[in-house]
Design an enzyme around this catalytic site. Structure first.
Site, PDB file in Angstrom:
ATOM      1  N   GLU A 164      52.462  34.291  37.068  1.00 29.72           N
ATOM      2  CA  GLU A 164      51.898  34.237  35.718  1.00 29.72           C
ATOM      3  C   GLU A 164      52.634  35.181  34.771  1.00 29.72           C
ATOM      4  O   GLU A 164      53.391  36.049  35.198  1.00 29.72           O
ATOM      5  CB  GLU A 164      50.397  34.567  35.751  1.00 29.72           C
ATOM      6  CG  GLU A 164      50.056  35.928  36.297  1.00 29.72           C
ATOM      7  CD  GLU A 164      48.563  36.091  36.583  1.00 29.72           C
ATOM      8  OE1 GLU A 164      47.828  35.092  36.617  1.00 29.72           O
ATOM      9  OE2 GLU A 164      48.133  37.235  36.787  1.00 29.72           O
TER      10      GLU A 164
ATOM     11  N   HIS B 255      48.269  37.438  43.512  1.00 28.57           N
ATOM     12  CA  HIS B 255      48.136  36.002  43.742  1.00 28.57           C
ATOM     13  C   HIS B 255      49.073  35.606  44.882  1.00 28.57           C
ATOM     14  O   HIS B 255      50.207  36.071  44.942  1.00 28.57           O
ATOM     15  CB  HIS B 255      48.466  35.232  42.470  1.00 28.57           C
ATOM     16  CG  HIS B 255      47.672  35.706  41.287  1.00 28.57           C
ATOM     17  ND1 HIS B 255      46.305  35.605  41.240  1.00 28.57           N
ATOM     18  CD2 HIS B 255      48.043  36.314  40.142  1.00 28.57           C
ATOM     19  CE1 HIS B 255      45.868  36.120  40.094  1.00 28.57           C
ATOM     20  NE2 HIS B 255      46.907  36.560  39.414  1.00 28.57           N
TER      21      HIS B 255
ATOM     22  N   ARG C 213      41.528  39.921  45.790  1.00 27.64           N
ATOM     23  CA  ARG C 213      41.068  41.141  45.124  1.00 27.64           C
ATOM     24  C   ARG C 213      40.858  42.277  46.130  1.00 27.64           C
ATOM     25  O   ARG C 213      40.508  42.027  47.282  1.00 27.64           O
ATOM     26  CB  ARG C 213      39.740  40.887  44.408  1.00 27.64           C
ATOM     27  CG  ARG C 213      39.792  39.832  43.317  1.00 27.64           C
ATOM     28  CD  ARG C 213      38.422  39.612  42.682  1.00 27.64           C
ATOM     29  NE  ARG C 213      38.471  38.589  41.661  1.00 27.64           N
ATOM     30  CZ  ARG C 213      38.326  37.291  41.900  1.00 27.64           C
ATOM     31  NH1 ARG C 213      38.135  36.865  43.139  1.00 27.64           N
ATOM     32  NH2 ARG C 213      38.392  36.415  40.920  1.00 27.64           N
TER      33      ARG C 213
ATOM     34  N   HIS D 180      48.389  43.783  40.312  1.00 33.78           N
ATOM     35  CA  HIS D 180      48.224  44.027  38.883  1.00 33.78           C
ATOM     36  C   HIS D 180      46.744  44.023  38.525  1.00 33.78           C
ATOM     37  O   HIS D 180      45.901  43.575  39.309  1.00 33.78           O
ATOM     38  CB  HIS D 180      48.966  42.971  38.043  1.00 33.78           C
ATOM     39  CG  HIS D 180      48.528  41.569  38.324  1.00 33.78           C
ATOM     40  ND1 HIS D 180      48.997  40.855  39.401  1.00 33.78           N
ATOM     41  CD2 HIS D 180      47.652  40.748  37.690  1.00 33.78           C
ATOM     42  CE1 HIS D 180      48.446  39.656  39.413  1.00 33.78           C
ATOM     43  NE2 HIS D 180      47.627  39.563  38.381  1.00 33.78           N
TER      44      HIS D 180
ATOM     45  N   GLN E 294      44.396  43.095  41.846  1.00 34.21           N
ATOM     46  CA  GLN E 294      44.548  41.783  42.475  1.00 34.21           C
ATOM     47  C   GLN E 294      46.010  41.414  42.627  1.00 34.21           C
ATOM     48  O   GLN E 294      46.900  42.037  42.059  1.00 34.21           O
ATOM     49  CB  GLN E 294      43.856  40.723  41.603  1.00 34.21           C
ATOM     50  CG  GLN E 294      44.425  40.627  40.188  1.00 34.21           C
ATOM     51  CD  GLN E 294      43.658  39.647  39.308  1.00 34.21           C
ATOM     52  OE1 GLN E 294      44.155  38.569  39.000  1.00 34.21           O
ATOM     53  NE2 GLN E 294      42.446  40.024  38.901  1.00 34.21           N
TER      54      GLN E 294
END
Length: 433
Positions: free
Chosen positions: A145, A120, A308, A289, A118
Site C-alpha cells: 500500500e 500485511h 496486528r 507500520h 501491523q
C-alpha cells in the site's frame, strides 16, 4: 438524472466507522456525506457528528463494495460491472496480469488516533492465513500500500528504525530494556552494530528480530508495570504528549490512547515519520507500520488482510507478525511525486497493482486526460468541473464527493469554468503495468 457514459461510471461508495476515525467535521465524513447526497441517499442517522468516520472505500473488496449508479438510479456492484466486460473495463493487459477484478482498492482516511501496529502478508502467507483463519483473514491476497498526505501533516510509524537508535533507547529508558527482557538479544544487537555490520547483514537482522519478538511477546503484567513507571518518569522530566515531535512525546500519546498496550514501546522501534502535503510513503508486504494522525489518500492491492500485534483491541497474531517481517532497517523512502504534465503529479510505488495521480486543474482551464492502459478510479477532492468521456461525449458535473470508475483506454476531459470558486483537485488511482 445523472448522465451515463459507457466508459465512465459514477460510483456510490462505502465508508467505515472504525473507532480510530475522526469525529465531527473530517475529510472522510465530508466526502462520504457528499457522495451519499449525490445519490439522494444521505440518512441523517448515518452521518451523526459523534460517530467516528475512518475510511472511504472505492473499489471491489467485498467488505466495502462500491456500486455503479445507472442513469435511472439503479445500482450494480462494481465487481459485476467489471466482470461483465473485463477486457473493456480493465484492459487486456490488466486482465492478463491480475484476472477479472480491479487489482487496487482506493481509500480516503481520517485518522484521529493510532491504528494498530501491523503488517500485511505477502501472497504466499495470505493464502495460508486465509485457509487457516478465514474469520480474521478475509481474502487470500497480499496488500502492499501507499499513503499520500492530504492534510497539514500526516503522521505514521513506518518500518524499523536503525539498530543504533533502538539500542540508544534501551540505554536511555531502562523500562524499555526491562520489557524486552532478553539481555542476550540486546547484547547480540550491540555487537552487530559495534562491529560495523550493515543493515542488510543477517547477524544484525537476526538480533533485531530477537529483540522485537521479545518486546512484543513480553508478559502483560510486566508490560503494564514498566509502562506506568516510564510514563510517569517521562512526564516528570517535562515531556508531554504534545510538547514536541520527539519519540518520547509520541510514546506518551500512545500510552494515553491505548493504556497498558505494549505497542506504545514501538515508538522506539519503528521510524516516526511526519509527512507534509504532497508527500507519500509506501509499505511493502511484511513491513511493520501504524498510521498515527491526519488525512491521507491510500491505495493498495485489493485486500483487507492485516496482521496486528499492538495498539488495538482487535485480534492479535503476534507470533505470525514477528515471524513474517523482513527486518529491513532504516528510514522509509518518501515520495514527492513526478511531474507528468502541467496538471498531473504521479506517485509510483514499486508495485504492479497501482500508482496514484494527483490531478489539479486551475479555473478557466480545459485538460485532456491521456488514456490509461488499466482502469482508473477518481475521487474528486476539491473544486468542480465538467468531466467528460471522449468516447461517448457525455458529461458529468463533478464536485467533491463524486467518485468515478473509468474504463481502460478511455480519454477524459476536465473543464473548469472561469467562474469556479476553486481549482479542481482529484486523486486518481490506476494500475502500474
Amino acid at each position: 438524472p445523472l448522465s451515463l457514459s459507457r466508459a465512465m461510471r459514477e460510483l456510490r461508495v462505502k465508508h467505515q466507522n472504525y473507532a480510530w476515525g475522526a469525529r465531527g467535521s473530517s475529510a472522510v465524513r465530508a466526502l462520504a456525506l457528499a457522495n451519499a447526497q449525490r445519490h439522494d441517499d444521505a440518512r441523517p442517522e448515518d452521518f451523526d457528528d459523534s460517530t467516528p468516520f475512518a475510511e472511504l472505500w472505492c473499489g471491489t473488496h467485498a467488505s466495502g463494495m462500491s456500486d455503479v449508479v445507472g442513469e435511472d438510479g439503479a445500482r450494480t456492484p462494481l465487481i459485476e460491472h467489471v466482470k461483465s466486460a473485463a477486457n473493456a473495463t480493465l484492459g487486456e493487459r490488466a486482465v492478463a496480469r491480475f484476472g477479472d477484478d480491479v487489482p487496487f482498492l482506493m481509500k480516503m482516511l481520517s485518522v484521529a488516533r493510532a491504528l494498530s501496529v501491523q503488517a500485511h502478508p505477502d501472497k504466499a502467507l495470505a493464502v495460508k492465513l486465509h485457509e487457516s483463519n478465514p474469520e480474521a483473514y478475509k481474502d487470500d491476497n497480499h496488500k502492499p500500500e501507499m499513503a499520500l498526505c492530504v492534510s497539514e501533516t500526516f503522521e505514521a510509524m513506518s518500518g524499523f528504525a536503525n539498530a543504533d537508535a533502538v539500542l540508544a533507547a534501551t540505554r536511555r529508558h531502562g523500562e524499555f530494556g526491562r520489557v524486552i527482557g532478553d539481555d542476550d538479544a540486546i547484547e547480540a544487537l550491540r555487537k552487530a552494530v559495534e562491529s560495523g555490520q550493515s543493515n542488510e547483514s543477517a547477524a544484525l537482522r537476526d538480533a533485531f528480530k530477537r529483540v522485537f519478538t521479545a518486546l512484543m511477546t513480553a508478559e502483560k503484567g510486566k508490560v503494564e508495570t514498566e509502562l506506568r513507571a516510564m510514563e510517569a518518569r517521562v512526564r516528570d522530566e517535562g515531556t508531554t504528549a504534545t510538547s514536541s515531535s520527539s519519540v518520547e512525546s509520541l510514546f506518551l500519546r500512545l500510552c494515553e490512547q491505548y493504556p497498558g498496550d505494549v505497542g506504545a514501546f514501538c515508538a522506539f522501534v519503528l521510524n516516526y515519520v511526519t509527512l507534509r502535503p504532497g508527500e507519500a510513503i509506501y509499505m511493502a508486504a511484511n513491513e511493520p507500520h501504524a498510521y498515527l494522525s491526519g488525512d491521507c489518500v491510500e491505495v493498495m492491492a485489493t485486500s483487507d488482510n492485516v496482521v496486528r500485534a499492538g495498539l488495538t483491541p482487535k485480534f492479535r497474531d503476534v507470533q505470525v507478525l514477528c515471524d513474517m517481517l523482513t527486518y529491513k532497517l532504516g528510514a522509509p523512502e518518501i515520495l514527492t511525486g513526478d511531474v507528468v504534465d502541467a496538471c498531473t503529479r504521479r506517485y509510483v510505488p514499486p508495485f504492479d497493482e497501482f500508482l496514484l495521480d494527483v490531478v489539479t486543474v486551475s479555473r478557466g482551464t480545459a485538460y485532456g486526460v491521456v488514456a490509461k492502459s488499466g482502469p482508473s478510479v477518481w475521487i474528486v477532492h476539491r473544486g468542480s468541473c465538467a468531466f467528460a468521456s471522449a468516447k461517448d461525449s457525455k458529461t458529468f458535473a463533478a464536485e467533491p464527493g463524486a467518485v468515478f470508475f473509468v474504463d481502460a483506454d478511455e480519454e477524459c476531459g476536465v473543464v473548469v469554468p472561469d467562474a469556479a470558486t476553486d481549482d479542481f483537485v482529484a486523486f486518481v488511482a490506476t494500475t502500474n503495468i
